[in-house]
Write an enzyme that holds these catalytic residues in place. Structure first.
Site, PDB file in Angstrom:
ATOM      1  N   ASP A  97     -25.759 -10.615 -28.319  1.00 51.58           N
ATOM      2  CA  ASP A  97     -25.964 -11.237 -27.003  1.00 51.58           C
ATOM      3  C   ASP A  97     -27.120 -10.538 -26.292  1.00 51.58           C
ATOM      4  O   ASP A  97     -27.508  -9.420 -26.654  1.00 51.58           O
ATOM      5  CB  ASP A  97     -24.688 -11.155 -26.156  1.00 51.58           C
ATOM      6  CG  ASP A  97     -24.299  -9.727 -25.787  1.00 51.58           C
ATOM      7  OD1 ASP A  97     -24.377  -8.842 -26.674  1.00 51.58           O
ATOM      8  OD2 ASP A  97     -23.929  -9.478 -24.630  1.00 51.58           O
ATOM      9  N   GLU A 159     -21.882  -7.253 -25.355  1.00 57.87           N
ATOM     10  CA  GLU A 159     -22.216  -5.904 -24.889  1.00 57.87           C
ATOM     11  C   GLU A 159     -22.881  -5.960 -23.526  1.00 57.87           C
ATOM     12  O   GLU A 159     -22.618  -5.135 -22.648  1.00 57.87           O
ATOM     13  CB  GLU A 159     -23.134  -5.205 -25.902  1.00 57.87           C
ATOM     14  CG  GLU A 159     -23.230  -3.688 -25.707  1.00 57.87           C
ATOM     15  CD  GLU A 159     -24.224  -3.252 -24.645  1.00 57.87           C
ATOM     16  OE1 GLU A 159     -24.120  -2.112 -24.193  1.00 57.87           O
ATOM     17  OE2 GLU A 159     -25.099  -4.063 -24.248  1.00 57.87           O
TER      18      GLU A 159
HETATM   19  N1  BES Z   1     -29.120  -0.972 -25.076  1.00 58.09           N
HETATM   20  C1  BES Z   1     -28.577  -0.767 -23.758  1.00 58.09           C
HETATM   21  C2  BES Z   1     -28.184   0.672 -23.502  1.00 58.09           C
HETATM   22  C3  BES Z   1     -29.416   1.530 -23.372  1.00 58.09           C
HETATM   23  C4  BES Z   1     -30.097   1.515 -22.174  1.00 58.09           C
HETATM   24  C5  BES Z   1     -29.846   2.307 -24.418  1.00 58.09           C
HETATM   25  C6  BES Z   1     -31.223   2.270 -22.018  1.00 58.09           C
HETATM   26  C7  BES Z   1     -31.012   3.058 -24.261  1.00 58.09           C
HETATM   27  C8  BES Z   1     -31.694   3.041 -23.065  1.00 58.09           C
HETATM   28  C9  BES Z   1     -27.363  -1.649 -23.564  1.00 58.09           C
HETATM   29  O1  BES Z   1     -27.519  -2.913 -24.124  1.00 58.09           O
HETATM   30  C10 BES Z   1     -27.148  -1.880 -22.106  1.00 58.09           C
HETATM   31  O2  BES Z   1     -28.043  -2.341 -21.447  1.00 58.09           O
HETATM   32  N2  BES Z   1     -25.994  -1.560 -21.593  1.00 58.09           N
HETATM   33  C11 BES Z   1     -25.633  -1.868 -20.251  1.00 58.09           C
HETATM   34  C12 BES Z   1     -24.143  -1.665 -20.162  1.00 58.09           C
HETATM   35  C13 BES Z   1     -23.471  -2.444 -19.073  1.00 58.09           C
HETATM   36  C14 BES Z   1     -23.717  -3.936 -19.195  1.00 58.09           C
HETATM   37  C15 BES Z   1     -21.986  -2.140 -19.073  1.00 58.09           C
HETATM   38  C16 BES Z   1     -26.321  -0.968 -19.250  1.00 58.09           C
HETATM   39  O3  BES Z   1     -26.624   0.215 -19.524  1.00 58.09           O
HETATM   40  O4  BES Z   1     -26.627  -1.466 -18.157  1.00 58.09           O
HETATM   41 MN    MN Z   2     -28.342  -3.171 -25.932  1.00 56.39          MN
END
Ligand code: BES
Ligand code: MN
Length: 460
Positions: A97, A159
């Site tokens: 997603d 996710e």
């Molecule tokens: N891939 C990201 C996490 C990430 C962010 C890794 C920055 C490395 C650097 C992940 O898909 C994400 O964006 N997670 C969300 C989680 C939330 C929706 C609970 C986030 O960090 O905002």
């Molecule tokens: Mn991600």
């Protein structure tokens, strides 16, 4: 290293094989990016189903036994193929997603039409995290017909919405995800040319703050000056969340120690796009502010728009904040602290209600042991330089669920992102050369784990 589990020729053979595969991997990535699989509820969920089906097809083509599972949320894909007798099992995670694209006008090319410019592939999900999906597919292809380890692939479909049904998926299908190592390809590297193992992530909360000051809206000339309007009260309340230095002012939140890497203000300014003259906020090293200290961002406000503005005292207003938490912080405890702060700081006796909409724990890996050694060696093989340990300020909340369910597994957080990826923003992109390194490193990692197990077996 003379006692390495793979010879230089074996490593080079895997690298060559991946290089041959990259054009096909890229074409398959582009096809996935063309599916607008936004998991947010206001988007067409038939597209998320289509992307799950497309991922399932990629895995079936590599000989995996594949199911699409749904436990009240978005469809996840689980595939499995056994390895040689006695070989370890590796679970490979990514998500299919994506975040909403935002305004088309902010993009230089259509978000779901992948295009290459200057060595980068642009498109929503081109990096986060459809390239993660394809890195796993590339590693499988590199070993087609002779997989050195057992592999389970788990590609989630929610996710970006905080993985709400992941606990139910783990409950129902968790046994199928058990592994010696879990590779989570959803983070990134330290810089172009410098690979990294992500060893800490922050946790997070999303909170809606509602403020009411009047029973109904009234004329600002007749009542302004003696009655507070709800928008001004909300803004005053939001302003209490930071102190004058810009540190989070909520008392009692955890802080951790960031990985020790050089990161100066000039690099931060360039990567973040901070305008000239705008100051950094907070105190302590920049990396501790980004990775291991809490932060609070106002991500939305509901108030009368300027277009609809009239001379009126607003009766109510609301804001949504995103709170990032230290890797060690218990999110439920953090929410209680944030709630108490907001209630105590309600200006002028305004009615304040605080609603928690999402919470997720952070993660700190104990990144030692033979599986981590092989992961680091694989990075070195692919990039030709030593990898670093880094943190990220973002969150992957389900990692803590995985860690609790599989306490013996080594959780290895990798990924394709680089400082210019702009994940979640307009013009998200993937650096294609780095992507090839990520694919090589993962293919080599599987080879290394297989060879390590085989070496251990003959030594006995
Ligand atoms: N891939 C990201 C996490 C990430 C962010 C890794 C920055 C490395 C650097 C992940 O898909 C994400 O964006 N997670 C969300 C989680 C939330 C929706 C609970 C986030 O960090 O905002
Ligand atoms: Mn991600």
């Amino acid at each position: 290293m003379t006692d390495d589990v793979l010879t230089a020729d074996q490593i080079q053979a895997v690298r060559d094989r991946v290089a041959e595969l990259m054009p096909g991997v890229r074409a398959d990535l582009e096809a996935l990016v063309r599916i607008p699989s936004v998991s947010a509820a206001s988007f067409d969920q038939a597209q998320v189903a289509r992307s799950a089906e497309a991922v399932a097809e990629l895995l079936r083509a590599e000989g995996l036994e594949v199911d699409i599972v749904t436990e009240g949320g978005r469809p996840a894909v689980i595939g499995h193929v056994d390895g040689p007798e006695g070989a370890p099992t590796v679970t490979l995670y990514a998500h299919h997603d994506v975040q909403p694209p935002g305004e088309d006008a902010d993009w230089d090319s259509a978000p779901f039409e992948p295009v290459e410019r200057d060595g980068r592939l642009y498109g929503r999900g081109a990096a986060d995290d459809k390239a993660g999906v394809l890195a796993h597919v590339a590693a499988l292809r590199a070993h087609r017909g002779a997989l050195p380890v057992g592999v389970t692939v788990f590609v989630e479909g929610e996710e970006e919405s905080g993985s709400p049904s992941l606990p139910a998926i783990l409950e129902r299908h968790g046994d199928r995800l058990a592994a010696d190592a879990i590779v989570i390809a959803d983070s990134g590297n330290w810089a172009i040319g410098t690979p990294a193992l992500t060893t800490t992530l922050r946790g997070g909360l999303r909170v809606i703050i509602r403020v009411e000051t009047l029973d109904h809206s009234v004329h600002s000339g007749m009542f302004g000056g003696a009655a507070p309007d709800a928008v001004t009260a909300l803004v005053k309340l939001l302003a209490t969340l930071h102190d004058d230095a810009g540190d989070v002012a909520v008392a009692g939140l955890d802080e951790g120690v960031a990985a020790d890497l050089d990161y100066d203000e000039a690099r931060f300014r360039a990567e973040s796009g901070l305008l000239d003259g705008v100051e950094l906020i907070g105190s302590g090293s920049i990396l501790s502010r980004l990775w291991t200290k809490p932060s609070i961002t106002t991500i939305g406000i509901d108030a009368t728009s300027i277009e609809k503005a009239s001379n009126t005292l607003a009766a109510k207003a609301a804001a949504k904040i995103s709170v990032r938490l230290a890797p060690s912080q218990d999110p439920a405890r953090a929410f209680e602290l944030v709630r108490a702060h907001l209630e105590e700081h309600a200006p002028w006796g305004a009615r304040v209600t605080v609603e928690l909409t999402e919470k997720g724990a952070g993660f700190a890996a104990d990144a030692d042991g033979p599986l981590y050694d092989q992961a680091r060696s694989s990075f070195r093989d692919a990039w030709g330089v030593e990898p670093v340990d880094m943190g990220v300020g973002g969150s992957i909340p389900f990692i803590s669920d995985f860690a609790a369910r599989f306490p013996e597994a080594a959780i290895i957080v990798t990924g394709v992102e680089d400082p210019d990826t702009r994940a979640h923003g307009a013009n998200e992109s993937l650096h294609l050369e780095e992507f090839a390194r990520v694919c090589e490193a993962e293919a080599i990692f599987l080879a290394r784990l297989g060879a390590q197990a085989a070496a251990a077996a003959t030594a006995h």
